[in-house]
Scaffold this active site. Structure first.
Site, mmCIF file in Angstrom:
data_model
loop_
_atom_site.group_PDB
_atom_site.id
_atom_site.type_symbol
_atom_site.label_atom_id
_atom_site.label_comp_id
_atom_site.label_asym_id
_atom_site.label_seq_id
_atom_site.Cartn_x
_atom_site.Cartn_y
_atom_site.Cartn_z
ATOM 1 N N ARG A 158 1.712 -4.369 6.790
ATOM 2 C CA ARG A 158 2.342 -5.566 6.239
ATOM 3 C C ARG A 158 2.769 -6.539 7.340
ATOM 4 O O ARG A 158 3.176 -6.125 8.421
ATOM 5 C CB ARG A 158 3.572 -5.176 5.404
ATOM 6 C CG ARG A 158 3.212 -4.453 4.117
ATOM 7 C CD ARG A 158 4.438 -3.944 3.373
ATOM 8 N NE ARG A 158 4.029 -3.362 2.098
ATOM 9 C CZ ARG A 158 3.571 -2.112 1.960
ATOM 10 N NH1 ARG A 158 3.462 -1.323 3.018
ATOM 11 N NH2 ARG A 158 3.211 -1.655 0.774
ATOM 12 N N HIS B 111 -8.488 3.924 6.894
ATOM 13 C CA HIS B 111 -7.546 4.354 5.846
ATOM 14 C C HIS B 111 -8.045 5.672 5.240
ATOM 15 O O HIS B 111 -8.335 5.763 4.046
ATOM 16 C CB HIS B 111 -7.430 3.262 4.789
ATOM 17 C CG HIS B 111 -6.093 3.213 4.115
ATOM 18 N ND1 HIS B 111 -5.611 4.247 3.365
ATOM 19 C CD2 HIS B 111 -5.142 2.245 4.096
ATOM 20 C CE1 HIS B 111 -4.427 3.925 2.878
ATOM 21 N NE2 HIS B 111 -4.107 2.706 3.327
ATOM 22 N N GLU C 280 -3.122 6.941 9.219
ATOM 23 C CA GLU C 280 -3.708 5.704 9.731
ATOM 24 C C GLU C 280 -3.235 5.463 11.165
ATOM 25 O O GLU C 280 -2.063 5.169 11.399
ATOM 26 C CB GLU C 280 -3.306 4.530 8.841
ATOM 27 C CG GLU C 280 -3.631 4.735 7.365
ATOM 28 C CD GLU C 280 -2.747 3.894 6.460
ATOM 29 O OE1 GLU C 280 -2.678 2.663 6.672
ATOM 30 O OE2 GLU C 280 -2.102 4.465 5.555
ATOM 31 N N ASP D 50 5.616 6.791 3.218
ATOM 32 C CA ASP D 50 4.855 5.591 3.562
ATOM 33 C C ASP D 50 5.553 5.036 4.793
ATOM 34 O O ASP D 50 6.327 4.084 4.718
ATOM 35 C CB ASP D 50 4.850 4.589 2.414
ATOM 36 C CG ASP D 50 3.858 3.454 2.649
ATOM 37 O OD1 ASP D 50 3.231 3.424 3.734
ATOM 38 O OD2 ASP D 50 3.706 2.591 1.760
#
Length: 331
Positions: free
Chosen positions: A83, A178, A296, A244
């Site tokens: 992000r 990913h 990742e 996450d």
């Protein structure tokens, strides 16, 4: 003596009129990786133990599922993974405002990134495939960027993914694969994780980094092997139900292991994002019934807006190269 390395090419459907190809690299141990030209996707990682094949990554066997799933399964994310706060950034004094796609923020560089492109691909040697694509200002990023991604498999069962890019305008580059791991016969919660990290990134309610690092303790402490399910259980008192999170790692970033086998992850950047998910069943995912763990390797998310998160700026006329490695071991 086993046979030498081989690379096979086959069709994997079409996007519009463009054919999508699958490349399968197999080494002397019968270990193989498969790569799609679509999104430079790591489609499969398969090992043979005692004559039995085992897939170590979550994958689909048809193109349609790769296109329709929101989980970016195995895809190359780029220009920028993760992000970016308020979908804006500044490079060398020039401000850029991009179109948000995740509330006010930008996730995985928008809706026209590398993860939606069909790459040109070529067999480069008996153990490598190179995929290339030129992106031109998609999603508002400055510059025309040429990207090359090389997937290699050696006879030590190590997979290397090298990302190279050059640009004609100052821009950002922080790609990742990913890939979702599920390496054992037991549920992902029973598989064990070790992350070589003393710190992880603090985020706000929108999962945007605050700029602070937190010490890896309790749920976030994977400095010694711990079952993923144990970590999830430790999240519950925090009223959280998934991982996450971005960890600050060294060259040997992490290891995931089952009862039978392990994969060691290496990177020349300093970030590892882990994400618990169930890409094949969104309802189960919503109920926190997870099937795999995304791992990742990248620079830390929103690095452009934080001085100590790593440099993701690629200046005009320069080129850059990053390599991630994944080594399979039978236990």
């Amino acid at each position: 003596m086993g046979k030498k390395m081989v690379v096979e090419k086959s069709g994997f459907g079409k996007i519009g009129t463009q054919p999508v190809y699958l490349y399968k690299i197999t080494n002397k141990n019968k270990t193989s990786i498969s790569i799609l030209s679509y999104a430079a996707t790591w489609q499969n990682f398969e090992v043979v133990e005692d004559g039995v094949k085992h897939s170590l990554v979550e994958h689909f066997d048809n193109l349609e599922d790769y296109i329709k799933t929101p989980y970016q399964v195995g895809k190359t994310i780029g220009r920028v993974a993760g992000r970016i706060k308020d979908a804006k950034f500044e490079i060398n004094g020039v401000k850029y405002q991009l179109k948000p796609n995740d509330g006010r923020n930008l996730l995985h560089c928008g809706n026209q990134g590398l993860q939606y492109q069909n790459f040109d691909a070529a067999i480069d040697s008996d153990n490598s495939v190179v995929l290339s694509h030129t992106i031109e200002g998609e999603d508002g990023f400055p510059g025309t960027m040429k990207v090359n991604i090389r997937y290699s498999l050696n006879d030590d069962d190590e997979v290397s993914i090298t990302y190279k890019a050059q640009t004609d305008h100052d821009t950002l580059f922080n790609p990742t694969c990913h890939v979702y791991f599920d390496i054992g016969s037991e549920n992902i919660r029973q598989q064990q994780l070790k992350i070589n990290a003393k710190k992880f990134v603090d985020v706000d309610e929108d999962k945007i980094p605050t700029g602070k690092f937190l010490s890896t303790s309790n749920a976030y402490d994977f400095r010694n092997f711990k079952k993923i399910g144990q970590g999830l259980k430790q999240l519950k008192p925090l009223d959280k139900f998934e991982f996450d999170n971005a960890f600050v790692v060294g060259n040997k970033a992490a290891t995931i292991k089952s009862n039978e086998r392990a994969i060691d992850l290496y990177t020349d950047r300093r970030g590892l994002v882990i994400f618990t998910a169930n890409p094949k069943d969104v309802q189960k995912s919503d109920q926190h019934d997870y099937s795999s763990l995304a791992m990742e390797l990248q620079s830390l998310p929103d690095a452009i807006n934080h001085d100590d998160f790593g440099n993701t700026v690629l200046n005009a006329g320069q080129s850059v190269s990053y390599t991630n490695k994944y080594k399979y071991r039978k236990l």
